[in-house]
Write a protein that holds these residues in place. Structure first.
Motif: not given
Length: 377
Positions: A4-15, A260-262, A307-308, A343-349
């Motif tokens: 879930a973490v990887a999908i969130g970071a991948a979607a953010l960076s890709f799009i 993913a946090g839950v 994951g991020a 950096f944003v995705a990893i920081g938020v993760s």
């Protein structure tokens, strides 16, 4: 959880990377045509509701605009006829016939060979049209092309390089460029012209558009006979849409990271329950409650961070591969790698892991040494 973490970071960076790249490419094409100081004047298809006539952008209209807008503003009167049949021998090709001074340069900035058509019997072809009709640019030079049953001598061929972005010429890749006189006098075809206006940065664009609308309405004595397509306004709308898309993607990615946090919290709690004896031994050897809390919290942060990182690598890798493919399909594609997104995705993760890892960390810190050594809590 890690997925879930990887999908969130991948979607953010890709799009976000893809959106920024597409925006930069379109902006580059518009800047090549004249930047944000562009506007198109198009006759309304409905015409004047009182007279029923369709307004025409006449040569006098263009002259009035040029005089009224001043020498710092360039006014071009253009026209085109879509999907006309061009013939060489037995070969027939549908081409967009473009007319008016500078029309070729708006669609194809450079000539591969020859010059622009100036006479009644001359034509300049696009690269695709020359290739389809003659087999190439060199072979086309000096050749005869039949349009509406009349012969036109090829005096130039444009390069395949196009002004990408907003298609200011309205013509396709297969095009033939003639003079207005060639069509009006020789062929007797009535043309519906449109206007192309551009200016430098030293002129107020809003003022130019306002004066242009006023001049046209005053000349034709009707309200809104013409549509003024304001490129600057379109760009602002495009930028706003792009920003909205990025916010939407960011929100979806953030929700994925919350889910993913839950998962991180539940897995960490289960890990604490399974490692009770391990924690008891550590406490017996002198470990403090704070050190156990830090251990569990650090494990949660490392799990989310890995994951991020994997997700960002997948997102950037996918956008890079797609950028390479688009580079072959779209001329002047600008691929922008948005490192800040990573950096944003990893920081938020990390932040999500810290927040949702607090409960398992507190649970580990509250464990009793004796109960842990006995295998209980």
């Amino acid at each position: 959880m890690l997925l879930a973490v990887a999908i969130g970071a991948a979607a953010l960076s890709f799009i976000v990377t893809l959106a920024r790249s597409g925006g930069a490419t379109i902006t580059q094409g518009i800047e090549a045509a004249g930047g944000r100081g562009l506007a198109l004047v198009l006759p309304r298809s409905g015409g004047d509701s009182r007279s029923g006539e369709v307004p025409k952008l006449t040569e006098r209209d263009a002259e009035a605009l040029a005089q009224g807008l001043g020498p710092q503003v360039e006014v071009l009167r253009l026209a085109f006829l879509p999907k006309q049949v061009a013939q060489v021998g037995r070969t027939r090709v549908r081409v967009d016939v473009a007319l008016g001074e500078h029309h070729r340069s708006l669609a194809f900035p450079r000539l591969a060979v020859g010059r622009d058509a100036l006479g009644l019997h001359e034509v300049t072809l696009s690269h695709d049209a020359a290739k389809s009709l003659f087999g190439g640019a060199t072979e086309a030079m000096g050749g005869q092309v039949l349009l509406w049953g009349h012969g036109y001598r090829v005096v130039g061929v444009a390069s395949s390089e196009r002004v990408f972005g907003f298609n200011t010429s309205l013509v396709g890749s297969a095009a033939a460029f003639l003079t207005d006189d060639a069509v009006a006098q020789r062929e007797g075809i009535t043309l519906d012209h449109f206007g192309f206006v551009r200016h430098g940065t030293d002129v107020s664009h809003a003022e130019v558009v306002t004066r242009m609308r006023g001049l046209l309405d005053a000349r034709h004595r009707t309200v809104q006979s013409f549509t003024v397509l304001d490129i600057a306004a379109l760009l602002e709308s495009f930028d706003a849409s792009l920003m909205a898309l990025q916010v939407l993607v960011g929100a979806v990615a953030f929700l994925a990271l919350l889910v993913a946090g839950v998962g991180i919290m539940n897995v960490s709690l289960a890990s604490v329950n399974e490692r009770v004896r391990e924690f008891g031994i550590r406490r017996a050897l002198g470990a403090t409650r704070a050190s156990l809390r830090r251990q569990v919290l650090l494990e949660a942060v490392l799990l989310a961070g890995s994951g991020a990182i994997v997700g960002c690598a997948v997102g950037f890798g996918g956008s890079g591969l797609l950028g390479i493919a688009l580079g072959y399909a779209v001329e002047h594609w600008q691929h922008h790698l948005e490192a800040g997104v990573a950096f944003v995705a990893i920081g938020v993760s990390f932040l999500v892991a810290l927040v949702f890892g607090l409960q398992p960390a507190r649970a580990a810190g509250r464990l009793d040494v004796v109960s842990c050594l006995r295998g209980g809590r």
